[in-house]
Design a protein around this motif. Sequence first.
Motif, short mmCIF file in Angstrom:
data_model
loop_
_atom_site.label_atom_id
_atom_site.label_comp_id
_atom_site.label_asym_id
_atom_site.label_seq_id
_atom_site.Cartn_x
_atom_site.Cartn_y
_atom_site.Cartn_z
N PRO A 1 -53.09 -13.31 -14.80
CA PRO A 1 -53.62 -14.57 -14.24
C PRO A 1 -53.43 -15.74 -15.20
N ARG A 2 -53.40 -16.92 -14.66
CA ARG A 2 -53.27 -18.11 -15.48
C ARG A 2 -54.51 -18.24 -16.36
N ARG A 3 -54.30 -18.76 -17.54
CA ARG A 3 -55.40 -18.90 -18.48
C ARG A 3 -56.55 -19.72 -17.87
N GLY A 4 -57.77 -19.23 -18.12
CA GLY A 4 -58.94 -19.96 -17.65
C GLY A 4 -59.44 -20.90 -18.72
N ASP A 5 -60.74 -21.06 -18.76
CA ASP A 5 -61.34 -22.00 -19.71
C ASP A 5 -61.81 -21.31 -20.99
N TYR A 6 -61.41 -20.00 -21.19
CA TYR A 6 -61.82 -19.28 -22.40
C TYR A 6 -61.11 -19.86 -23.62
N VAL A 7 -61.87 -20.08 -24.68
CA VAL A 7 -61.32 -20.54 -25.96
C VAL A 7 -61.71 -19.55 -27.03
N ARG A 8 -60.71 -19.02 -27.72
CA ARG A 8 -61.00 -18.04 -28.77
C ARG A 8 -61.63 -18.73 -29.96
N PRO A 9 -62.66 -18.08 -30.57
CA PRO A 9 -63.25 -18.66 -31.79
C PRO A 9 -62.22 -18.74 -32.90
N PRO A 10 -62.41 -19.64 -33.86
CA PRO A 10 -61.47 -19.74 -34.99
C PRO A 10 -61.33 -18.41 -35.72
N ARG A 11 -60.10 -18.09 -36.12
CA ARG A 11 -59.85 -16.82 -36.84
C ARG A 11 -60.65 -16.75 -38.14
N GLU A 12 -60.97 -17.91 -38.70
CA GLU A 12 -61.65 -17.92 -39.99
C GLU A 12 -63.03 -17.27 -39.93
N VAL A 13 -63.62 -17.17 -38.74
CA VAL A 13 -64.96 -16.58 -38.64
C VAL A 13 -64.90 -15.06 -38.52
N GLU A 14 -63.68 -14.50 -38.42
CA GLU A 14 -63.52 -13.05 -38.28
C GLU A 14 -63.13 -12.44 -39.61
N ARG A 15 -63.52 -11.19 -39.81
CA ARG A 15 -63.15 -10.47 -41.02
C ARG A 15 -61.87 -9.69 -40.75
N GLU A 16 -60.75 -10.22 -41.17
CA GLU A 16 -59.46 -9.57 -40.95
C GLU A 16 -59.13 -8.65 -42.12
N ALA A 17 -58.38 -7.61 -41.82
CA ALA A 17 -57.88 -6.74 -42.90
C ALA A 17 -56.92 -7.53 -43.77
N PRO A 18 -57.01 -7.40 -45.09
CA PRO A 18 -56.05 -8.08 -45.96
C PRO A 18 -54.63 -7.69 -45.59
N ASP A 19 -53.71 -8.64 -45.70
CA ASP A 19 -52.32 -8.41 -45.28
C ASP A 19 -51.58 -7.66 -46.39
N HIS A 20 -51.86 -6.38 -46.50
CA HIS A 20 -51.22 -5.53 -47.50
C HIS A 20 -49.71 -5.48 -47.30
N ALA A 21 -49.28 -5.44 -46.03
CA ALA A 21 -47.85 -5.36 -45.73
C ALA A 21 -47.12 -6.61 -46.25
N ALA A 22 -47.72 -7.78 -46.07
CA ALA A 22 -47.09 -9.02 -46.54
C ALA A 22 -46.96 -9.01 -48.06
N GLU A 23 -47.98 -8.45 -48.74
CA GLU A 23 -47.93 -8.36 -50.20
C GLU A 23 -46.79 -7.48 -50.66
N LEU A 24 -46.58 -6.38 -49.93
CA LEU A 24 -45.47 -5.49 -50.27
C LEU A 24 -44.14 -6.20 -50.09
N LEU A 25 -44.01 -6.97 -49.01
CA LEU A 25 -42.75 -7.71 -48.79
C LEU A 25 -42.49 -8.70 -49.91
N ARG A 26 -43.54 -9.40 -50.35
CA ARG A 26 -43.38 -10.38 -51.44
C ARG A 26 -42.93 -9.68 -52.72
N LYS A 27 -43.54 -8.53 -53.01
CA LYS A 27 -43.19 -7.81 -54.24
C LYS A 27 -41.76 -7.29 -54.16
N SER A 28 -41.36 -6.78 -53.00
CA SER A 28 -40.00 -6.23 -52.88
C SER A 28 -38.96 -7.34 -52.94
N ALA A 29 -39.30 -8.54 -52.46
CA ALA A 29 -38.37 -9.66 -52.50
C ALA A 29 -38.23 -10.23 -53.92
N GLY A 30 -39.33 -10.11 -54.68
CA GLY A 30 -39.30 -10.66 -56.04
C GLY A 30 -38.70 -9.70 -57.02
#
Length: 275
Positions: free
Chosen positions: A246-275
Amino acid sequence: MAKKTTTPKRFPRALYETELLRLQGELVRMQEWVRASGARVVVVFEGRDAAGKGGTIKRVAEHLNPRVCRIVALPAPTERERTQWYFQRYVDHLPAAGEIVLLDRSWYNRAGVERVMGFCTPQEYQRFLRQCPVFEELLVEDGILLRKYWFSVSDTEQERRFRERQRNPLKRWKLSPMDLESITRWDDYSRAKDDMLVHTDTEVAPWTVVEAEDKRKARLNMIAHLLDTIPWEPVERPELVLPERPRRGDYVRPPREVEREAPDHAAELLRKSAG
């Protein structure tokens, strides 16, 4: 001059993986028949320590619905369970309609480790040999499809696998003091297995021996046999059609900053492998 021993050539990996995937697809189809027909399936996995039972069970269940197929690996009995009828705690784990139960070791503990290690009395052992065929006949008479597999491996290959477990930190948990006892008590376990087969390999509930010197061959042989001996038939499943989103309604997701996300371990590995 001593004859040089050669390591047997393993079943080709590419052929193994291709056939395993095909068999697992058949297991998924068999599962649908079990669910739709209300069948009850019990598969017993027994054999030498390090004979490959656990790995085979993992391949059987890998793509199956855990609500249909359950793996049961019971710990040592509690003080209360020791006072029960021996088969009682296993009865609690038998399947209802539309279920498959894979027993990673079973009531046959009494015929193997309990007998060899003295964890049961001679009277309890003899009672087991008398009652087990009757117990299994009752299961089959009630409609349970019972399959029993004994995984066989040589003493040389068993010791090689034990040493591999000892060296590998990811497999070390598989090696227990009881496993090490099986090395020094090889002949005792052999006699116990022979006696067990004499008393419990019946027409109603026969044993199937799986030669497991090569784990790949053992897995393919066991799964193919299970598929051949269960009287399943293909079940047509209704085709599922994805609905239009269905077409999007009037729901607005809360800002991501208020959620506890898992640290981006995968991104850290990519940075280390690139460096």
